[in-house]
Design a protein around this motif. Structure first.
Motif, PDB file in Angstrom:
ATOM      1  N   GLY A 142       3.821  47.535  -5.303  1.00 31.11           N
ATOM      2  CA  GLY A 142       2.477  47.794  -5.811  1.00 31.11           C
ATOM      3  C   GLY A 142       2.288  47.110  -7.136  1.00 31.11           C
ATOM      4  O   GLY A 142       3.209  46.501  -7.697  1.00 31.11           O
ATOM      5  N   ILE A 143       1.097  47.235  -7.692  1.00 29.48           N
ATOM      6  CA  ILE A 143       0.757  46.533  -8.922  1.00 29.48           C
ATOM      7  C   ILE A 143       1.620  46.982 -10.092  1.00 29.48           C
ATOM      8  O   ILE A 143       1.892  46.207 -11.023  1.00 29.48           O
ATOM      9  CB  ILE A 143      -0.749  46.712  -9.238  1.00 29.48           C
ATOM     10  N   ALA A 144       2.101  48.216 -10.063  1.00 32.17           N
ATOM     11  CA  ALA A 144       2.935  48.706 -11.160  1.00 32.17           C
ATOM     12  C   ALA A 144       4.250  47.944 -11.273  1.00 32.17           C
ATOM     13  O   ALA A 144       4.879  47.945 -12.339  1.00 32.17           O
ATOM     14  CB  ALA A 144       3.208  50.199 -10.980  1.00 32.17           C
ATOM     15  N   ASP A 145       4.665  47.277 -10.216  1.00 32.57           N
ATOM     16  CA  ASP A 145       5.916  46.522 -10.251  1.00 32.57           C
ATOM     17  C   ASP A 145       5.838  45.285 -11.134  1.00 32.57           C
ATOM     18  O   ASP A 145       6.856  44.630 -11.378  1.00 32.57           O
ATOM     19  CB  ASP A 145       6.329  46.116  -8.838  1.00 32.57           C
ATOM     20  N   PHE A 146       4.660  44.975 -11.628  1.00 33.49           N
ATOM     21  CA  PHE A 146       4.535  43.844 -12.546  1.00 33.49           C
ATOM     22  C   PHE A 146       4.773  44.241 -14.001  1.00 33.49           C
ATOM     23  O   PHE A 146       4.830  43.376 -14.875  1.00 33.49           O
ATOM     24  CB  PHE A 146       3.150  43.208 -12.409  1.00 33.49           C
ATOM     25  N   LYS A 147       4.898  45.524 -14.260  1.00 31.03           N
ATOM     26  CA  LYS A 147       5.155  45.973 -15.630  1.00 31.03           C
ATOM     27  C   LYS A 147       6.451  45.363 -16.154  1.00 31.03           C
ATOM     28  O   LYS A 147       7.463  45.333 -15.452  1.00 31.03           O
ATOM     29  CB  LYS A 147       5.243  47.501 -15.685  1.00 31.03           C
ATOM     30  N   THR A 165      -4.881  40.676 -14.547  1.00 27.71           N
ATOM     31  CA  THR A 165      -5.301  41.570 -15.634  1.00 27.71           C
ATOM     32  C   THR A 165      -6.267  42.621 -15.112  1.00 27.71           C
ATOM     33  O   THR A 165      -6.126  43.823 -15.399  1.00 27.71           O
ATOM     34  CB  THR A 165      -5.956  40.761 -16.763  1.00 27.71           C
ATOM     35  N   PHE A 166      -7.265  42.194 -14.335  1.00 24.18           N
ATOM     36  CA  PHE A 166      -8.218  43.146 -13.742  1.00 24.18           C
ATOM     37  C   PHE A 166      -7.505  44.110 -12.814  1.00 24.18           C
ATOM     38  O   PHE A 166      -7.752  45.323 -12.845  1.00 24.18           O
ATOM     39  CB  PHE A 166      -9.290  42.380 -12.972  1.00 24.18           C
ATOM     40  N   GLY A 172      -4.620  49.497 -11.299  1.00 25.92           N
ATOM     41  CA  GLY A 172      -3.325  50.085 -11.635  1.00 25.92           C
ATOM     42  C   GLY A 172      -3.371  51.113 -12.743  1.00 25.92           C
ATOM     43  O   GLY A 172      -2.463  51.933 -12.887  1.00 25.92           O
ATOM     44  N   GLY A 173      -4.421  51.059 -13.554  1.00 27.23           N
ATOM     45  CA  GLY A 173      -4.585  52.019 -14.634  1.00 27.23           C
ATOM     46  C   GLY A 173      -3.686  51.800 -15.827  1.00 27.23           C
ATOM     47  O   GLY A 173      -3.422  52.725 -16.590  1.00 27.23           O
ATOM     48  N   PHE A 174      -3.231  50.553 -16.026  1.00 23.50           N
ATOM     49  CA  PHE A 174      -2.402  50.297 -17.199  1.00 23.50           C
ATOM     50  C   PHE A 174      -2.802  48.974 -17.845  1.00 23.50           C
ATOM     51  O   PHE A 174      -3.340  48.070 -17.203  1.00 23.50           O
ATOM     52  CB  PHE A 174      -0.917  50.291 -16.842  1.00 23.50           C
ATOM     53  N   ASP A 175      -2.539  48.886 -19.123  1.00 19.46           N
ATOM     54  CA  ASP A 175      -2.843  47.678 -19.873  1.00 19.46           C
ATOM     55  C   ASP A 175      -1.665  46.715 -19.792  1.00 19.46           C
ATOM     56  O   ASP A 175      -0.532  47.106 -20.092  1.00 19.46           O
ATOM     57  CB  ASP A 175      -3.119  48.019 -21.341  1.00 19.46           C
ATOM     58  N   PRO A 176      -1.875  45.488 -19.377  1.00 16.24           N
ATOM     59  CA  PRO A 176      -0.756  44.558 -19.213  1.00 16.24           C
ATOM     60  C   PRO A 176       0.067  44.365 -20.482  1.00 16.24           C
ATOM     61  O   PRO A 176       1.305  44.450 -20.454  1.00 16.24           O
ATOM     62  CB  PRO A 176      -1.441  43.251 -18.797  1.00 16.24           C
ATOM     63  N   GLU A 177      -0.593  44.107 -21.577  1.00 21.38           N
ATOM     64  CA  GLU A 177       0.136  43.845 -22.825  1.00 21.38           C
ATOM     65  C   GLU A 177       0.944  45.045 -23.260  1.00 21.38           C
ATOM     66  O   GLU A 177       2.120  44.933 -23.628  1.00 21.38           O
ATOM     67  CB  GLU A 177      -0.843  43.438 -23.926  1.00 21.38           C
ATOM     68  N   ALA A 178       0.321  46.227 -23.183  1.00 19.03           N
ATOM     69  CA  ALA A 178       1.020  47.441 -23.592  1.00 19.03           C
ATOM     70  C   ALA A 178       2.167  47.772 -22.652  1.00 19.03           C
ATOM     71  O   ALA A 178       3.112  48.477 -23.046  1.00 19.03           O
ATOM     72  CB  ALA A 178       0.040  48.615 -23.637  1.00 19.03           C
ATOM     73  N   SER A 179       2.115  47.256 -21.435  1.00 15.56           N
ATOM     74  CA  SER A 179       3.161  47.520 -20.445  1.00 15.56           C
ATOM     75  C   SER A 179       4.191  46.402 -20.358  1.00 15.56           C
ATOM     76  O   SER A 179       4.990  46.369 -19.425  1.00 15.56           O
ATOM     77  CB  SER A 179       2.521  47.745 -19.061  1.00 15.56           C
ATOM     78  N   GLY A 180       4.164  45.508 -21.322  1.00 16.58           N
ATOM     79  CA  GLY A 180       5.183  44.471 -21.405  1.00 16.58           C
ATOM     80  C   GLY A 180       4.982  43.280 -20.490  1.00 16.58           C
ATOM     81  O   GLY A 180       5.907  42.489 -20.282  1.00 16.58           O
TER      82      GLY A 180
END
Length: 352
Positions: A142-147, A165-166, A172-180
């Motif tokens: 899922g999209i969370a695996d990109f963290k 990013t979108f 996904g409900g998370f910010d890319p930068e904040a999630s590394g």
């Protein structure tokens, strides 16, 4: 394939980012018209110009209408030229140098926001035709695996950055930068190598790049962003309202040809290949055949018909706003004239 979809003003000139004909193949249809001749074909063709953002495989609806003979069948001699950027195609139409623009739907919003009178009259790309590719064996649930991962992209502004990013923020409900998440911005053609040598975990790509990465570098598409973003009016054909008022028959003929081409693409894979080989002679046919599977079987990129639904428009507005391509959205009822596409789709249905 370059894409530019980040908020550049439309008139600045600066490049910013970006049923079915049952039982008959497109080739058979075209051959039948060639043999028998249609009234439209017998008449002198109406020469028109289409300004596309850039030359992309996912615009195959237009190329199939051209090389499959559907434009000719409906009395049109269509010349397609690349404007060189997503924000540059519509100004060609607004200047009177083309009848239609094929580009990101958000560009019509920017134009109307600045005083132009423009309508979206047909859907050309109906889904986010972008994949993340990685080394074989890479698992993405899922999209969370990109963290925490590094993604090789084209240089900003680019939808290779905007799309993930979108997806991360909105789905996904998370910010890319904040999630590394790190975006490794590279020139065209360098993304696959960055994955191979370990500088990046993934690369985000369009076709033909996805299939080239698979054939040349052994990489695999491991995540389709369309799966979580869903259908949207990502690319549309648009024109000035004055063109619609002056020559509605020409607009209808254009949509009729698109509708027949899109229906035919769903049943005749060789039409996809024929049109794509003609438009992209530098791309190996093996790559084109591989891409056909991704674009036709594994995404909603190639529409079944050119109608634009309110849900597709609203999803695209959310996408464009999140990515910065537009500063403010405009409603479906104002921006879309679906009447031509609806008539064209109904005709194809009756023909089937």
């Amino acid at each position: 394939m370059k894409s530019e979809r980040k908020g550049t003003k439309l008139f600045t000139g600066a490049a910013s980012r970006r049923t079915v004909l049952l039982g008959a193949s497109a080739a058979a249809i075209v051959a039948a018209f060639d043999r028998l001749g249609s009234p439209a074909a017998a008449q002198s063709l109406n020469a028109i110009k289409v300004s596309e953002a850039i030359h992309l495989g996912m615009y195959v609806s237009v190329y199939a209408a051209k090389h499959g003979g559907f434009f000719k069948k409906h009395g049109l001699d269509v010349a397609v030229s690349s404007a060189g950027g997503i924000a540059l195609a519509l100004p060609v139409v607004l200047s009177g140098n083309a009848s239609f623009a094929v580009t990101g739907a958000g560009m019509s919003v920017n134009a109307v926001n600045e005083g132009a009178k423009v309508s979206n009259i047909a859907k050309v790309v109906g889904g986010v035709a972008m994949w993340a590719v990685a080394k074989p064996g890479t698992k993405v649930g899922g999209i969370a695996d990109f963290k925490g991962k590094t993604i090789a992209t084209l240089r900003f502004p680019s939808s290779t950055i905007q799309t993930p990013t979108f997806a991360m923020k909105d789905r996904g409900g998370f910010d890319p930068e904040a999630s590394g998440v790190k975006f490794l911005q590279l020139p065209q053609g360098a993304q696959a190598q960055a994955v191979l040598d370990g500088r990046a975990d993934f690369a985000t790509m369009f076709e033909w790049d996805v299939s080239i990465a698979k054939e040349k570098f052994g990489l695999e598409p491991v995540f389709a962003f369309a799966d979580i973003i869903g259908p949207l009016s990502w690319t549309t054909a648009m024109t000035q309202k004055s063109v619609i008022e002056k020559d509605p028959a020409m607009v209808q003929a254009f949509c009729d040809a698109l509708a027949e081409a899109q229906a035919a693409l769903q049943t005749d894979r060789e039409l996809f290949v024929k049109a794509s080989v003609a438009e992209f002679p530098q791309v190996a046919e093996s790559v084109i055949r591989s891409a056909a599977g991704n674009l036709l079987d594994n995404s909603t990129a190639i529409p079944k018909n050119p109608t634009i639904s309110k849900a597709e428009w609203d999803t695209d507005m959310a996408f464009e706003l999140a990515g910065g391509s537009i500063k403010s959205a405009r409603p479906y009822e104002e921006m879309v004239d679906n009447s031509f596409a609806e008539k064209a789709t109904a005709k194809v249905g009756k023909a089937g």
